[in-house]
Design an enzyme around this catalytic site. Sequence first.
Site, mmCIF file in Angstrom:
data_model
loop_
_atom_site.group_PDB
_atom_site.id
_atom_site.type_symbol
_atom_site.label_atom_id
_atom_site.label_comp_id
_atom_site.label_asym_id
_atom_site.label_seq_id
_atom_site.Cartn_x
_atom_site.Cartn_y
_atom_site.Cartn_z
ATOM 1 N N ASP A 1 22.340 -12.855 -1.334
ATOM 2 C CA ASP A 1 20.663 -12.247 -1.459
ATOM 3 C C ASP A 1 21.350 -10.753 -2.160
ATOM 4 O O ASP A 1 22.096 -9.958 -1.726
ATOM 5 C CB ASP A 1 20.536 -11.768 -0.030
ATOM 6 C CG ASP A 1 19.115 -11.427 -0.203
ATOM 7 O OD1 ASP A 1 18.275 -12.082 -0.120
ATOM 8 O OD2 ASP A 1 18.600 -10.007 -0.480
ATOM 9 N N LEU A 2 20.491 -10.733 -3.380
ATOM 10 C CA LEU A 2 20.630 -9.395 -4.233
ATOM 11 C C LEU A 2 19.868 -8.234 -3.583
ATOM 12 O O LEU A 2 18.745 -8.363 -3.430
ATOM 13 C CB LEU A 2 20.183 -9.756 -5.488
ATOM 14 C CG LEU A 2 20.795 -8.753 -6.653
ATOM 15 C CD1 LEU A 2 22.147 -8.800 -6.749
ATOM 16 C CD2 LEU A 2 20.252 -9.270 -8.064
ATOM 17 N N ASP B 1 15.609 -13.262 -5.360
ATOM 18 C CA ASP B 1 16.674 -12.518 -5.236
ATOM 19 C C ASP B 1 17.766 -13.186 -4.673
ATOM 20 O O ASP B 1 18.761 -12.721 -4.152
ATOM 21 C CB ASP B 1 16.401 -11.338 -4.470
ATOM 22 C CG ASP B 1 15.942 -11.254 -3.342
ATOM 23 O OD1 ASP B 1 15.863 -12.311 -2.939
ATOM 24 O OD2 ASP B 1 15.743 -10.344 -2.599
#
Length: 628
Positions: free
Chosen positions: A225-226, A267
């Site tokens: 996950d960004l 994301d």
Amino acid sequence: MTYGAPDRYSRSGDDTGGVLLHLQNTILKMIAKGAGLQSTCTTLCNEVERLLPDVICSLLTMDAAGRMHPLAGPSLPKAYSDALDGVVIGPLVGSCGSAAYLQTDVAVTDIATDVRWTDYKDLALPHGLLACWSSPICDADGNTVATFAFYYREVRGPTAFEREVVANCLYLSLIAIDRHHRVVEHQRRAFTDALTGLPNRAAFNAALAGLEARGDRGWALFILDLDNLKMVNDTFGHHAGDQLLKTASERIAAAVKPGPAFRVGGDEFAMILESPDALRDLHATAERILELLAPPADCGGQIVVPRATIGGAVHTHDDPTVERVRQNADFALYHAKETGRGGFVRYWAGLGSSMTRRLGAIRDLGAALREDRVEAFYQPIFRLDTREIVGLEALCRMRIGDNIVAASSFHEATTDAHVATALTARMMDLVAADLRRWLDLGIPFQHVGINVSSADLSGGGVERVLTAAFEREGVSLEHVILEVTETVYMGRGDQAVQDAIRALRARGIRVALDDFGTGYASLTHLLTVPVDVIKIDKTFVDHLDPDGVSLTIVEGLIRIAQKMGIRIVAEGIESEDQVEQLRVIGCVLGQGFIFSPAVDRRATTLLLLDHSQNAVRLPVVKDGSAAR
């Protein structure tokens, strides 16, 4: 020379045109029905060889680098076809390589003596291939995409009828190849993320299905996950966010090579790990990915440091299905984000049960919010000397049938940011409406404390939600205090939370620090992030022995807070002895079961009418409102 096949067709009464029409119809029907390119071209070769028994038919394709690859040649020896795979086209590369390079047909009547076959005749002659005539197949842009060739087992060139057949075959082959390229491009688009160029969620699902079908063992799944994409989008705009995604995609893909990386959400990225080096130490592999991702990136003129969190799971005998591994990786990611973003968590057996409970709580609370089963209960805050109510703390409750469930039963659900913010918004609506009723009763009301989460503060929307709820009811914000727990106040290192607290106070909204003493906050933090109220946690109140440390700490805190202009409220008071001890050391305000538990709106109305400061006693009707 006789052609064999034409004689067979002529015996049935077909002329040359009919023979070729039959060939065209056969191949065009396959193309129309969506047959694969190799199957279509193999059928074409077989049909031509039945028509012309003295020839051996072959189709080669060309890649972008100019390398040849066998497509169809059912009568050619496999060893010969394999030897041609990957050979680069050129003016002296046999018949097919030369035809592709020169973009004109090349008829070699004697492979043994022709200079174009000097380097390749030892491949063909042992198989009895003595002559070869090849024609290029070019697309609409003039690029050679394939060659169509006849091999002969005698020294000769093509006949007039063979040229007529090949002219039709070139046309049919181009239609088949062109359709295949369109299908491939359609699939590429369907399985490719348009922004980053990485395989997308559909490709990820297909890859997992392939692992399931093959029954592969020894692989792992990472979900990444960004973390700061939303912040970049909100601060610098979506152009910068898109640049961050592109940069992150390139770095993630490079970090996991030769394994695939996928962009599976806004994301979120996924990586399938199969190489022994990557599987040997998953923590080291994750650390390498995070390190390669971390260097500052130029995102549309803004310098951004990409930040990410990874959850991982391994395919094992205990977790034998692809779906289980996928779910486990998701569980690990959720846990990693809860316990501290920016790191890696590998799934372990107990984590699944914990996450299942959490997801169940999220589901239940989400349903309660949709069905208006979330209610506001209130615990009064009293003056310890006069026993007058000076304020309330709003506490959420969930109604299940005839039962009222305390917030502690569904607290895990509030770790989900969407659920937490939705719950806060509902509570603000309920509190504002209740405040309107009490003010309309003429109750000299001071304030209600409303608990807010880190998601409310870091998301930046809490002031907007609060203002909208209170403006709808025509209630001034002077009647509200936002309560943050010590954990939220410290923000797990998230500066956005502390910035939000400063911004709220700068706009005149009061903030209380709840459960003080349970975490790592100290009075020094109050110098940089001041609050208006400190609520001393019940653990201190429970140990107010005359000679105990808790009494000394609380007394010192009260004196310091008074000098800083901060009000003190003692929580969890359960006995008259505790009331007296707190009064002696200067504590003015408190809440707890000794005064009242948290009660619903009707019971709260009665308490306010009886115990609020300078209360005007009015008769109360059945629904908890006062008669006028």
